[in-house]
Design an enzyme around this catalytic site. Structure first.
Site, PDB file in Angstrom:
ATOM      1  N   HIS A 228      -5.825   4.915   5.954  1.00 17.44           N
ATOM      2  CA  HIS A 228      -5.176   5.844   5.026  1.00 17.44           C
ATOM      3  C   HIS A 228      -3.729   6.130   5.400  1.00 17.44           C
ATOM      4  O   HIS A 228      -3.183   7.164   5.014  1.00 17.44           O
ATOM      5  CB  HIS A 228      -5.968   7.149   4.901  1.00 17.44           C
ATOM      6  CG  HIS A 228      -7.325   6.960   4.301  1.00 17.44           C
ATOM      7  ND1 HIS A 228      -7.515   6.389   3.056  1.00 17.44           N
ATOM      8  CD2 HIS A 228      -8.560   7.243   4.786  1.00 17.44           C
ATOM      9  CE1 HIS A 228      -8.824   6.335   2.800  1.00 17.44           C
ATOM     10  NE2 HIS A 228      -9.471   6.845   3.829  1.00 17.44           N
TER      11      HIS A 228
ATOM     12  N   GLU B 242       0.835   5.734   0.020  1.00 17.07           N
ATOM     13  CA  GLU B 242       0.146   7.019   0.096  1.00 17.07           C
ATOM     14  C   GLU B 242       0.874   7.959  -0.846  1.00 17.07           C
ATOM     15  O   GLU B 242       2.098   7.847  -1.031  1.00 17.07           O
ATOM     16  CB  GLU B 242       0.149   7.571   1.529  1.00 17.07           C
ATOM     17  CG  GLU B 242      -0.480   6.649   2.566  1.00 17.07           C
ATOM     18  CD  GLU B 242      -1.926   6.296   2.266  1.00 17.07           C
ATOM     19  OE1 GLU B 242      -2.624   7.131   1.663  1.00 17.07           O
ATOM     20  OE2 GLU B 242      -2.351   5.178   2.621  1.00 17.07           O
TER      21      GLU B 242
ATOM     22  N   ASP C  35       0.861  -1.183   0.000  1.00 18.70           N
ATOM     23  CA  ASP C  35       0.000   0.000   0.000  1.00 18.70           C
ATOM     24  C   ASP C  35       0.897   1.232   0.000  1.00 18.70           C
ATOM     25  O   ASP C  35       1.962   1.243   0.630  1.00 18.70           O
ATOM     26  CB  ASP C  35      -0.915   0.042   1.224  1.00 18.70           C
ATOM     27  CG  ASP C  35      -1.933   1.174   1.117  1.00 18.70           C
ATOM     28  OD1 ASP C  35      -2.953   0.994   0.426  1.00 18.70           O
ATOM     29  OD2 ASP C  35      -1.696   2.253   1.696  1.00 18.70           O
TER      30      ASP C  35
ATOM     31  N   ASP D 222      -3.153   0.134   6.194  1.00 18.15           N
ATOM     32  CA  ASP D 222      -3.922  -0.402   5.060  1.00 18.15           C
ATOM     33  C   ASP D 222      -3.283  -1.667   4.504  1.00 18.15           C
ATOM     34  O   ASP D 222      -3.979  -2.617   4.118  1.00 18.15           O
ATOM     35  CB  ASP D 222      -4.043   0.650   3.964  1.00 18.15           C
ATOM     36  CG  ASP D 222      -5.036   1.753   4.311  1.00 18.15           C
ATOM     37  OD1 ASP D 222      -5.741   1.606   5.335  1.00 18.15           O
ATOM     38  OD2 ASP D 222      -5.105   2.756   3.578  1.00 18.15           O
TER      39      ASP D 222
END
Length: 452
Positions: A145, A9, A7, A150
């Site tokens: 998030h 961001e 994951d 995540d």
């Protein structure tokens, strides 16, 4: 078999402009996590406030974090010989692929999407967002998030999917011929499999069944699939929203183009830009002055009784007239590209050595003007353009009466042989509106045919 559940961001500027701000990788053998790597990343650009509000990652937090090139070797090594797994895998994969591409490295891994897998293995959910699935499955997310929270939740979800995979869904997704990893996460593979390989118009729809994109194709299935491989921001965003695809067969490319244009103006899809414009506002006309010189000029449509052609804007009209000037060596002064000048010169055109400099006769100049006018649009005649039908037993056609496009339709092959005049076809036509885009499509088609 090893998987890397990942994951990231990002700064949230789309695929091309988005930069990673945090990455978390869990190496998973199908039962347990055997390795992990998590790091903030300095994106070397500002993090927008709305992204900070979503993730909690601030510019201060990443200021002294490693840049991507400093962790690239670690990411490459930890994911080597593993299957790249993510929730909506194409997003994470394409961002990381782009980061490596900027470093001159071609990052390639097999992919699995937990959104698509969940839709197959856990059917019937209202939403397949990570948050909703984890709520339904009672999977805790320790830091929503944030990359580690995540990725950890996705790893647990993936573990449960493996346990419940009684139909070997994961193996089928890994089959190189399945295309599962490249399909939009909300789209059922059966929809793509059932698309025809023929001329027509296709419609991308979101979960609310709203048409978000209309396109034309000579091969519907092939063209639709090409969208899934496109790396442009618009294409990727559009595919993420696509939950269904429908189509209409047309039998020929011309009728596909005409139908596509009409549907875009009727449905106004959010991802179609080129032909979404409202009605035309400007028209091109001609007139003869006291010296007998034929002028070309543009003005607002309501001030022109019979325009030669219509445009959506003044700039479009001027660009079109400039093209005519170049092609037929017309005088910019008498095409009203410039005013209140004695000599004829235009910033995009060569200096005029013709009529306004008294170097040619009015007659010779007007001959070129008439040729230019004749080249505009599709003329003022009645015309029936016959095309291949959707089946062997029908003929497709487009109808023009007095230079105005009436629409298109289909008629039985034998019946078409009994019709002699274009006017006879108006009883079989599906009425459509005439506009600048339609005129452009038909004019280009006729020009191509005449050059064959």
């Amino acid at each position: 078999m090893l998987y890397t559940v990942i994951d990231i961001e990002t700064t949230g500027n789309g695929y091309k402009g988005s930069k990673i701000t945090e990455i978390s990788i869990f190496v998973f053998d199908g039962k347990t996590v055997v390795d992990e790597f998590t790091s903030l990343v300095n994106p070397e650009q500002n993090i927008p406030p709305f992204i900070t509000n979503l993730t909690g990652i601030t510019n201060a937090m990443v200021r002294n974090a490693p840049k991507f090139y400093e962790i690239a070797k670690k990411v490459q090594e930890i994911t080597k010989d593993t299957i790249f797994v993510a929730h909506n895998v194409n997003f994470d994969y394409n961002i990381i692929h782009e980061e490596f591409k900027n470093l001159g490295f071609d990052f390639k891994r097999k992919k699995l999407c937990t959104v698509r897998l969940s839709r197959k293995i856990i059917p019937g959910l209202n939403s397949y967002s990570l948050g909703n699935i984890c709520t339904v499955e009672k999977i805790p997310i320790n830091g929503r998030h944030r990359a580690k929270g995540d990725a950890e939740a996705t790893t647990e979800l993936f573990r449960r999917l493996i346990e419940r995979d009684n139909n070997f869904t994961i193996n089928s997704f890994l089959n190189p011929k399945s295309r599962q990893a490249t399909l939009p996460p909300l789209l059922d593979k059966k929809v793509v499999d059932n698309l025809p390989e023929t001329f027509g118009v296709y419609y991308f729809k979101n979960l609310a069944k709203e048409v978000i994109y209309v396109g034309k194709a000579n091969n519907i299935k092939q063209r639709v699939i090409s969208h899934f491989y496109d790396k442009k921001k618009k294409e990727q965003t559009m595919c993420l929203e696509t939950a269904d695809i429908s189509y209409t067969k047309t039998g020929s490319e011309l009728l596909a183009l005409l139908h596509e244009s009409a549907e875009i103006k009727h449905l106004y899809p959010k991802f179609n830009r080129a032909q979404r414009r409202a009605g035309e506002a400007v028209g091109l006309f001609s007139y003869e002055d006291q010296k007998g010189i034929i002028h070309l000029a543009h003005n607002r449509l309501k001030l022109i009784p019979n325009p030669l052609i219509k445009f959506y804007s003044v700039s479009e009209a001027r660009n079109y007239i400039e093209a005519l000037c170049k092609e037929f060596e017309l005088c910019p002064k008498y095409c009203h590209l410039q005013t209140n000048v004695s000599s004829c010169f235009h910033y995009q055109l060569k200096e005029c050595k013709g009529i306004c400099c008294d170097k040619e006769s009015v007659k010779d100049y007007n001959i070129r003007v008439y040729k230019a006018i004749k080249s505009i649009g599709i003329g003022a005649e009645n015309l029936i353009i016959k095309e291949t039908g959707r089946t062997e037993n029908e003929v497709g056609f487009a109808l023009i009466l007095d230079g105005i496009y009436q629409g298109f339709g289909y008629i039985d092959v034998h019946q078409s042989k009994e019709l002699d005049n274009p006017e006879d076809y108006q009883f079989f036509v599906e009425p459509k509106k005439d506009n600048r885009d339609i005129q452009r499509i038909i004019a280009a088609y006729l020009k191509t045919k005449s050059n064959l």
